[in-house]
Motif scaffolding. Structure first.
Motif, PDB file in Angstrom:
ATOM      1  N   GLU A 131      -0.407   8.898 -14.636  1.00  0.00           N
ATOM      2  CA  GLU A 131      -1.802   8.606 -14.959  1.00  0.00           C
ATOM      3  C   GLU A 131      -2.262   9.295 -16.240  1.00  0.00           C
ATOM      4  O   GLU A 131      -3.247   8.874 -16.845  1.00  0.00           O
ATOM      5  CB  GLU A 131      -2.717   8.995 -13.791  1.00  0.00           C
ATOM      6  CG  GLU A 131      -2.855  10.491 -13.536  1.00  0.00           C
ATOM      7  CD  GLU A 131      -1.694  11.084 -12.741  1.00  0.00           C
ATOM      8  OE1 GLU A 131      -0.723  10.347 -12.450  1.00  0.00           O
ATOM      9  OE2 GLU A 131      -1.752  12.273 -12.425  1.00  0.00           O
ATOM     10  N   LEU A 161      -4.791  -3.588 -10.331  1.00  0.00           N
ATOM     11  CA  LEU A 161      -4.862  -2.386 -11.159  1.00  0.00           C
ATOM     12  C   LEU A 161      -4.344  -2.738 -12.546  1.00  0.00           C
ATOM     13  O   LEU A 161      -3.280  -3.339 -12.684  1.00  0.00           O
ATOM     14  CB  LEU A 161      -3.981  -1.280 -10.586  1.00  0.00           C
ATOM     15  CG  LEU A 161      -4.353  -0.695  -9.233  1.00  0.00           C
ATOM     16  CD1 LEU A 161      -3.340   0.380  -8.844  1.00  0.00           C
ATOM     17  CD2 LEU A 161      -5.760  -0.127  -9.250  1.00  0.00           C
ATOM     18  N   PRO A 196      -2.542  -5.032   0.632  1.00  0.00           N
ATOM     19  CA  PRO A 196      -2.823  -4.143   1.763  1.00  0.00           C
ATOM     20  C   PRO A 196      -1.902  -4.375   2.952  1.00  0.00           C
ATOM     21  O   PRO A 196      -2.358  -4.766   4.033  1.00  0.00           O
ATOM     22  CB  PRO A 196      -4.289  -4.448   2.092  1.00  0.00           C
ATOM     23  CG  PRO A 196      -4.467  -5.862   1.689  1.00  0.00           C
ATOM     24  CD  PRO A 196      -3.569  -6.069   0.490  1.00  0.00           C
ATOM     25  N   ILE A 197      -0.622  -4.150   2.734  1.00  0.00           N
ATOM     26  CA  ILE A 197       0.348  -4.178   3.833  1.00  0.00           C
ATOM     27  C   ILE A 197       1.210  -2.919   3.716  1.00  0.00           C
ATOM     28  O   ILE A 197       1.332  -2.336   2.640  1.00  0.00           O
ATOM     29  CB  ILE A 197       1.257  -5.437   3.796  1.00  0.00           C
ATOM     30  CG1 ILE A 197       2.081  -5.485   2.504  1.00  0.00           C
ATOM     31  CG2 ILE A 197       0.430  -6.716   3.929  1.00  0.00           C
ATOM     32  CD1 ILE A 197       3.080  -6.642   2.446  1.00  0.00           C
ATOM     33  N   ILE A 198       1.768  -2.506   4.854  1.00  0.00           N
ATOM     34  CA  ILE A 198       2.669  -1.346   4.876  1.00  0.00           C
ATOM     35  C   ILE A 198       4.075  -1.881   5.123  1.00  0.00           C
ATOM     36  O   ILE A 198       4.388  -2.336   6.226  1.00  0.00           O
ATOM     37  CB  ILE A 198       2.271  -0.359   6.001  1.00  0.00           C
ATOM     38  CG1 ILE A 198       0.784   0.011   5.931  1.00  0.00           C
ATOM     39  CG2 ILE A 198       3.158   0.890   5.939  1.00  0.00           C
ATOM     40  CD1 ILE A 198       0.403   0.877   4.781  1.00  0.00           C
ATOM     41  N   LEU A 199       4.933  -1.843   4.079  1.00  0.00           N
ATOM     42  CA  LEU A 199       6.291  -2.393   4.226  1.00  0.00           C
ATOM     43  C   LEU A 199       7.260  -1.403   4.860  1.00  0.00           C
ATOM     44  O   LEU A 199       8.213  -1.803   5.526  1.00  0.00           O
ATOM     45  CB  LEU A 199       6.840  -2.834   2.866  1.00  0.00           C
ATOM     46  CG  LEU A 199       6.327  -4.179   2.366  1.00  0.00           C
ATOM     47  CD1 LEU A 199       6.924  -4.495   1.006  1.00  0.00           C
ATOM     48  CD2 LEU A 199       6.660  -5.305   3.365  1.00  0.00           C
ATOM     49  N   TRP A 220       6.894   3.618  -7.625  1.00  0.00           N
ATOM     50  CA  TRP A 220       6.335   4.788  -8.314  1.00  0.00           C
ATOM     51  C   TRP A 220       7.259   5.998  -8.339  1.00  0.00           C
ATOM     52  O   TRP A 220       6.905   7.039  -8.908  1.00  0.00           O
ATOM     53  CB  TRP A 220       5.001   5.187  -7.665  1.00  0.00           C
ATOM     54  CG  TRP A 220       3.965   4.111  -7.629  1.00  0.00           C
ATOM     55  CD1 TRP A 220       3.426   3.525  -6.515  1.00  0.00           C
ATOM     56  CD2 TRP A 220       3.308   3.495  -8.754  1.00  0.00           C
ATOM     57  NE1 TRP A 220       2.487   2.587  -6.875  1.00  0.00           N
ATOM     58  CE2 TRP A 220       2.393   2.553  -8.246  1.00  0.00           C
ATOM     59  CE3 TRP A 220       3.400   3.643 -10.142  1.00  0.00           C
ATOM     60  CZ2 TRP A 220       1.578   1.753  -9.067  1.00  0.00           C
ATOM     61  CZ3 TRP A 220       2.602   2.865 -10.955  1.00  0.00           C
ATOM     62  CH2 TRP A 220       1.704   1.935 -10.417  1.00  0.00           C
ATOM     63  N   LEU A 275       0.837  -1.207   0.000  1.00  0.00           N
ATOM     64  CA  LEU A 275       0.000   0.000   0.000  1.00  0.00           C
ATOM     65  C   LEU A 275       0.867   1.251   0.000  1.00  0.00           C
ATOM     66  O   LEU A 275       0.479   2.287  -0.550  1.00  0.00           O
ATOM     67  CB  LEU A 275      -0.882  -0.048   1.250  1.00  0.00           C
ATOM     68  CG  LEU A 275      -2.201   0.686   1.283  1.00  0.00           C
ATOM     69  CD1 LEU A 275      -3.020   0.485   0.026  1.00  0.00           C
ATOM     70  CD2 LEU A 275      -2.993   0.228   2.507  1.00  0.00           C
ATOM     71  N   GLY A 291      -8.103  -9.853  -0.769  1.00  0.00           N
ATOM     72  CA  GLY A 291      -7.730  -8.601  -0.118  1.00  0.00           C
ATOM     73  C   GLY A 291      -6.894  -7.677  -0.990  1.00  0.00           C
ATOM     74  O   GLY A 291      -6.780  -6.491  -0.703  1.00  0.00           O
ATOM     75  N   ARG A 302       5.062 -12.067   1.579  1.00  0.00           N
ATOM     76  CA  ARG A 302       3.771 -11.389   1.737  1.00  0.00           C
ATOM     77  C   ARG A 302       3.260 -10.725   0.466  1.00  0.00           C
ATOM     78  O   ARG A 302       2.053 -10.677   0.225  1.00  0.00           O
ATOM     79  CB  ARG A 302       3.858 -10.364   2.871  1.00  0.00           C
ATOM     80  CG  ARG A 302       3.968 -11.016   4.244  1.00  0.00           C
ATOM     81  CD  ARG A 302       4.072  -9.985   5.342  1.00  0.00           C
ATOM     82  NE  ARG A 302       5.366  -9.309   5.337  1.00  0.00           N
ATOM     83  CZ  ARG A 302       5.613  -8.155   5.956  1.00  0.00           C
ATOM     84  NH1 ARG A 302       4.644  -7.554   6.609  1.00  0.00           N
ATOM     85  NH2 ARG A 302       6.818  -7.610   5.914  1.00  0.00           N
ATOM     86  N   PRO A 305     -11.055  -5.437  -7.159  1.00  0.00           N
ATOM     87  CA  PRO A 305     -10.643  -6.023  -5.879  1.00  0.00           C
ATOM     88  C   PRO A 305     -10.815  -7.531  -5.907  1.00  0.00           C
ATOM     89  O   PRO A 305     -11.603  -8.055  -6.689  1.00  0.00           O
ATOM     90  CB  PRO A 305     -11.616  -5.401  -4.886  1.00  0.00           C
ATOM     91  CG  PRO A 305     -12.860  -5.208  -5.683  1.00  0.00           C
ATOM     92  CD  PRO A 305     -12.441  -4.943  -7.111  1.00  0.00           C
ATOM     93  N   ALA A 307      -9.600  -0.755 -11.765  1.00  0.00           N
ATOM     94  CA  ALA A 307      -9.304  -1.421 -10.495  1.00  0.00           C
ATOM     95  C   ALA A 307     -10.298  -2.540 -10.243  1.00  0.00           C
ATOM     96  O   ALA A 307     -11.498  -2.368 -10.427  1.00  0.00           O
ATOM     97  CB  ALA A 307      -9.365  -0.422  -9.337  1.00  0.00           C
ATOM     98  N   VAL A 329      -5.907  -5.602  -4.574  1.00  0.00           N
ATOM     99  CA  VAL A 329      -6.615  -4.894  -5.630  1.00  0.00           C
ATOM    100  C   VAL A 329      -5.767  -4.978  -6.898  1.00  0.00           C
ATOM    101  O   VAL A 329      -4.592  -4.614  -6.896  1.00  0.00           O
ATOM    102  CB  VAL A 329      -6.843  -3.413  -5.254  1.00  0.00           C
ATOM    103  CG1 VAL A 329      -7.476  -2.655  -6.423  1.00  0.00           C
ATOM    104  CG2 VAL A 329      -7.723  -3.300  -4.017  1.00  0.00           C
ATOM    105  N   ILE A 381      -6.783   3.532 -16.270  1.00  0.00           N
ATOM    106  CA  ILE A 381      -6.560   2.622 -15.155  1.00  0.00           C
ATOM    107  C   ILE A 381      -7.882   2.038 -14.670  1.00  0.00           C
ATOM    108  O   ILE A 381      -8.863   2.760 -14.476  1.00  0.00           O
ATOM    109  CB  ILE A 381      -5.834   3.347 -13.995  1.00  0.00           C
ATOM    110  CG1 ILE A 381      -4.465   3.849 -14.486  1.00  0.00           C
ATOM    111  CG2 ILE A 381      -5.661   2.407 -12.795  1.00  0.00           C
ATOM    112  CD1 ILE A 381      -3.707   4.670 -13.476  1.00  0.00           C
TER     113      ILE A 381
END
Lengths: 219, 219
Positions: free
Chosen positions: B194, B211, B177-180, B187, B13, B207, B34, B203, B201, B209, B199
């Motif tokens: 964009e 893109l 959906p993890i914060i590393l 990016w 994320l 869990g 993960r 889901p 999306a 998404v 784009i």
């Protein structure tokens, strides 16, 4: 016990919650209105007096946008959300971005090292200026909220502080498919946050993805 | 003309495509498995000989995972995807992470400043070591691809280079959906990306998404 909630908080795909260069005429800096474009057209935002160019939307974006108000008794916001000034107040003429009758209609705790008297506005909004960390500020907001929930209104630094202190129960973040490249990052310093939240993702035809995080053990 | 495609490229994320500290026993550094957990259980990855603990999945994750192979005539990968070594090769014993019969079954261009002879493996995979920028590397890969598409296999630095050079037509990125918190960001340096992509999306019940970015004007 009242919950602590975040709503409608938009971040770019690269995790920026605001662009670089916040100014009076550019509250989101170089991001312009792009992070909030999904919300501007919703019935909820129209009812707050924010106008877009198209018909009001009643879809999933509005469903999420509208969850912002009900059950909230007070908001906590950072000083950068309240205004573009930094450092000591030059005077007390600045009353926020929202005019004489702000959209909040509840007490609002503004976190700042530079105190000033409470500011009572029309429509039930009173700004209280508080120099405190997240836990103490939350106590004060709860005392003002009359048993209802407390919303953490942003910006990124404020939400990060409350997440780091594990004080947020309900986290609604909207991922906007743009790459901002610079500005204020939301997720900085929050490694492993997912261990404390159940996360659900819902895409919208507008192109954004609504993420809802529910803190494990939260009511 | 053949397309340039990215598939199954996972980011956290907060935008990290790999964790910190890649080693022989930790190809994704502290991220562990993960980032690829969503894929390990799919029928597609099982067929490549990668095993998870649960039943093979046939849902949306497998649908996306399976788009990886068809129509691809060559892959381009960065040297960090090929192996954990840095700098000059100490010897030529390292033949990638994938055993004697790698999963690619096509020519693979490995971008490196440290050349070595082409390495022919079982099952149709040949690693070609090339010291070139994105445009020249793509020319070489296209010459090897027999008119089919070219996949950019990663890691983050390689995909960033090809995106910056506007050489990617089809971009499938999986937001996990993890914060590393640390590692290699996908990016970085791609502000305004964009504007070049449509784009979409989707889901997944797992869990993540999915893109999908389609370059405007791409076939």
């Amino acid at each position: 016990m009242s919950l602590v909630r975040v709503h409608n908080f938009s971040v770019s795909l690269d995790g920026f919650a605001t662009g670089e260069g916040q100014r009076l005429d550019a509250p989101f800096g170089h991001a312009g209105s792009r992070l909030m474009q999904w919300a501007i057209g919703t019935r909820t935002f129209r009812a707050m007096g924010l106008h877009g160019d198209s018909e009001a939307s009643f879809g999933v974006d509005d469903a999420f946008a509208g969850a912002w108000g009900p059950g909230i008794g007070a908001e906590i916001m950072g000083r950068n959300k309240f205004g573009p000034q930094r450092g000591p107040w030059e005077n007390e003429e600045w009353k926020g971005w929202w005019g004489e009758n702000p959209v909040f209609h509840t007490p609002v705790v503004v976190l700042t090292h530079h105190l000033r008297p409470a500011l009572e506005m029309d429509g039930g909004t009173t700004f209280h200026f508080v120099d405190a960390g997240p836990a103490v500020a939350l106590e004060q907001a709860r005392a003002l909220a009359g048993g209802l929930d407390v919303r953490i209104g942003g910006g990124a630094i404020t939400i990060r502080q409350f997440l780091a202190a594990d004080l947020i129960d309900h986290l609604h973040v909207v991922v906007v498919p743009i790459i901002l490249g610079r500005g204020e990052r939301l997720w900085e310093g929050l490694e492993g946050l997912e261990e404390r939240f159940d996360i659900e993702a819902t895409p919208s035809p507008s192109g954004v993805v609504h993420l809802v995080g529910t803190r494990r053990g939260a009511r």
